[in-house]
Write a protein that holds these residues in place. Structure first.
Motif, PDB file in Angstrom:
ATOM      1  N   ALA A 197      34.317  37.614  29.070  1.00 28.38           N
ATOM      2  CA  ALA A 197      34.288  37.702  30.533  1.00 28.38           C
ATOM      3  C   ALA A 197      33.436  38.855  31.063  1.00 28.38           C
ATOM      4  O   ALA A 197      33.277  38.992  32.271  1.00 28.38           O
ATOM      5  CB  ALA A 197      35.710  37.859  31.066  1.00 28.38           C
ATOM      6  N   GLU A 198      32.881  39.674  30.191  1.00 27.27           N
ATOM      7  CA  GLU A 198      32.278  40.934  30.616  1.00 27.27           C
ATOM      8  C   GLU A 198      31.161  40.756  31.641  1.00 27.27           C
ATOM      9  O   GLU A 198      31.059  41.520  32.596  1.00 27.27           O
ATOM     10  CB  GLU A 198      31.748  41.699  29.404  1.00 27.27           C
ATOM     11  CG  GLU A 198      31.138  43.058  29.715  1.00 27.27           C
ATOM     12  CD  GLU A 198      32.132  44.054  30.303  1.00 27.27           C
ATOM     13  OE1 GLU A 198      31.697  44.974  31.021  1.00 27.27           O
ATOM     14  OE2 GLU A 198      33.351  43.902  30.052  1.00 27.27           O
ATOM     15  N   THR A 203      34.210  38.523  36.905  1.00 22.78           N
ATOM     16  CA  THR A 203      34.577  39.898  36.573  1.00 22.78           C
ATOM     17  C   THR A 203      33.963  40.889  37.555  1.00 22.78           C
ATOM     18  O   THR A 203      34.609  41.868  37.946  1.00 22.78           O
ATOM     19  CB  THR A 203      34.143  40.216  35.136  1.00 22.78           C
ATOM     20  OG1 THR A 203      34.754  39.268  34.245  1.00 22.78           O
ATOM     21  CG2 THR A 203      34.549  41.616  34.721  1.00 22.78           C
ATOM     22  N   ARG A 207      36.544  43.264  39.586  1.00 20.67           N
ATOM     23  CA  ARG A 207      36.477  44.721  39.412  1.00 20.67           C
ATOM     24  C   ARG A 207      36.305  45.453  40.736  1.00 20.67           C
ATOM     25  O   ARG A 207      36.565  46.651  40.809  1.00 20.67           O
ATOM     26  CB  ARG A 207      35.353  45.079  38.445  1.00 20.67           C
ATOM     27  CG  ARG A 207      35.714  44.791  36.994  1.00 20.67           C
ATOM     28  CD  ARG A 207      34.603  45.127  36.049  1.00 20.67           C
ATOM     29  NE  ARG A 207      35.039  44.968  34.661  1.00 20.67           N
ATOM     30  CZ  ARG A 207      34.231  44.945  33.612  1.00 20.67           C
ATOM     31  NH1 ARG A 207      32.914  45.059  33.785  1.00 20.67           N
ATOM     32  NH2 ARG A 207      34.723  44.801  32.403  1.00 20.67           N
TER      33      ARG A 207
END
Length: 343
Positions: A197-198, A203, A207
């Motif tokens: 998922a980075e 994401t 975030r």
């Protein structure tokens, strides 16, 4: 939540719309490029802004991958029909996030082979795709409260229609997204496990503390009347649920099934190349250890196929669409059926 400080130049992308002005505006996000065909050119990403006074901001995106048509089609239709008087707050509509990929009908951009949904948070000094990702990360996402990113399986996957959220550290944020995934009103709602998922758009939004809902709405590199209807109803439900449009959320007539993907064992990936024979259909119940597919060696006849088995109980929620398969391709995804979805 604020974006971590990075020493970066401003995005080279400019908008031809005023995001703060009331009314309906249609324009472009313009990314300067210089190519053999256009020395002083630009990638022109269509954008519509519908604003009416104060209220939340919803960012609606399609075409993150260029061969996924439910989001592209439903948002193009919405951009020509949504009126300012119908909205409380602001709706930003980007039907074709990765415009070069959309125009080519491919998952990735023909300009740099970039997969937009593996390019976040992006880079203003990168090639075309990272520059697009950077603009969303540093400009559009910060001005948004809720984000809906419409996906489907593209040319290589076929997927049950669902709204999805993810497991998050912030349980209030997770619950808000989960309620949006259910309110989208697809036949299925899911807590989704991503293999990596980075670098996802998901994401980048999460975030920043945004409420993020994703979808998968079919696949095979096409759309159907049913899948478009689910997408259109879902977008309207999303706007109603988060208070931008008046009305009642409309759920599917047959009810909604809840699914959970707890870990990577949900993905069945091929270790062989050949022709794929799936033994179960989308939505079918499977049991752990059940043979769900065969892969046949096409280089010789008279050989036994390789059997692939389910690693868990559940239902088949996604499958490879083409019958040709290579090592590493996902051939099936199995999700658990659960009674409720809670953060």
């Amino acid at each position: 939540m604020t974006i971590p400080s990075r020493q970066q130049r401003p995005s080279p992308i400019s908008a031809t719309v005023d995001f703060d002005a009331d009314g309906v505006q249609h324009g472009f996000l313009k990314l300067p490029i210089s190519t053999d065909e256009s020395a002083w050119g630009a990638v022109m990403i269509p954008v519509t802004v519908v604003k009416n006074g104060d209220g939340p901001t919803a960012l609606l995106t399609g075409g993150n991958h260029g061969d996924e048509y439910e989001g592209i089609t439903s948002l193009l239709k919405l951009s020509s029909t949504l009126k300012a008087e119908d909205v409380t707050g602001r709706v930003i509509i980007v039907p074709c996030m990765n415009t070069p990929a959309v125009m080519a009908g491919k998952r990735t951009s023909p300009m740099d082979k970039g997969n937009l949904n593996r390019s976040f948070p992006g880079d203003p000094n990168g090639s075309v795709t990272p520059q697009i990702a950077d603009y969303f990360t540093r400009v559009l996402v910060p001005m948004s409260d809720v984000v809906l990113d419409l996906h489907s399986g593209g040319r290589t996957l076929d997927i049950l229609p669902f709204g999805a959220s993810h497991v998050l550290d912030d349980k209030a944020q997770q619950q808000a997204a989960l309620e949006g995934a259910k309110a989208f009103g697809a036949p299925y709602a899911m807590v989704m496990f991503e293999l990596d998922a980075e670098k996802l758009f998901d994401t980048a939004c999460e975030r920043q503390g945004k409420v993020f809902v994703a979808t998968e709405l079919g696949g095979g590199g096409t759309s159907t009347p049913e899948s478009i209807a689910i997408a259109e109803r879902g977008v309207r439900n999303f706007l109603i649920h988060y208070g931008l449009v008046a009305g009642e959320v409309e759920m599917p007539a047959g009810g909604q099934m809840y699914l959970d993907m707890p870990d990577a064992s949900c993905y069945v990936q091929s270790q062989h190349s050949g022709v794929l024979e799936l033994l179960v259909a989308l939505g079918d119940e499977v049991k752990k250890g059940q043979t769900i597919a065969y892969v046949y060696d096409m280089t010789r006849s008279g050989t036994e196929p390789v059997a692939y088995h389910a690693e868990r109980d559940g239902i088949l929620m996604a499958r490879r669409a083409p019958s040709l398969i290579n090592m590493g391709d996902t051939l099936a995804v199995i999700a658990d059926v659960v009674e409720r979805l809670e953060a």
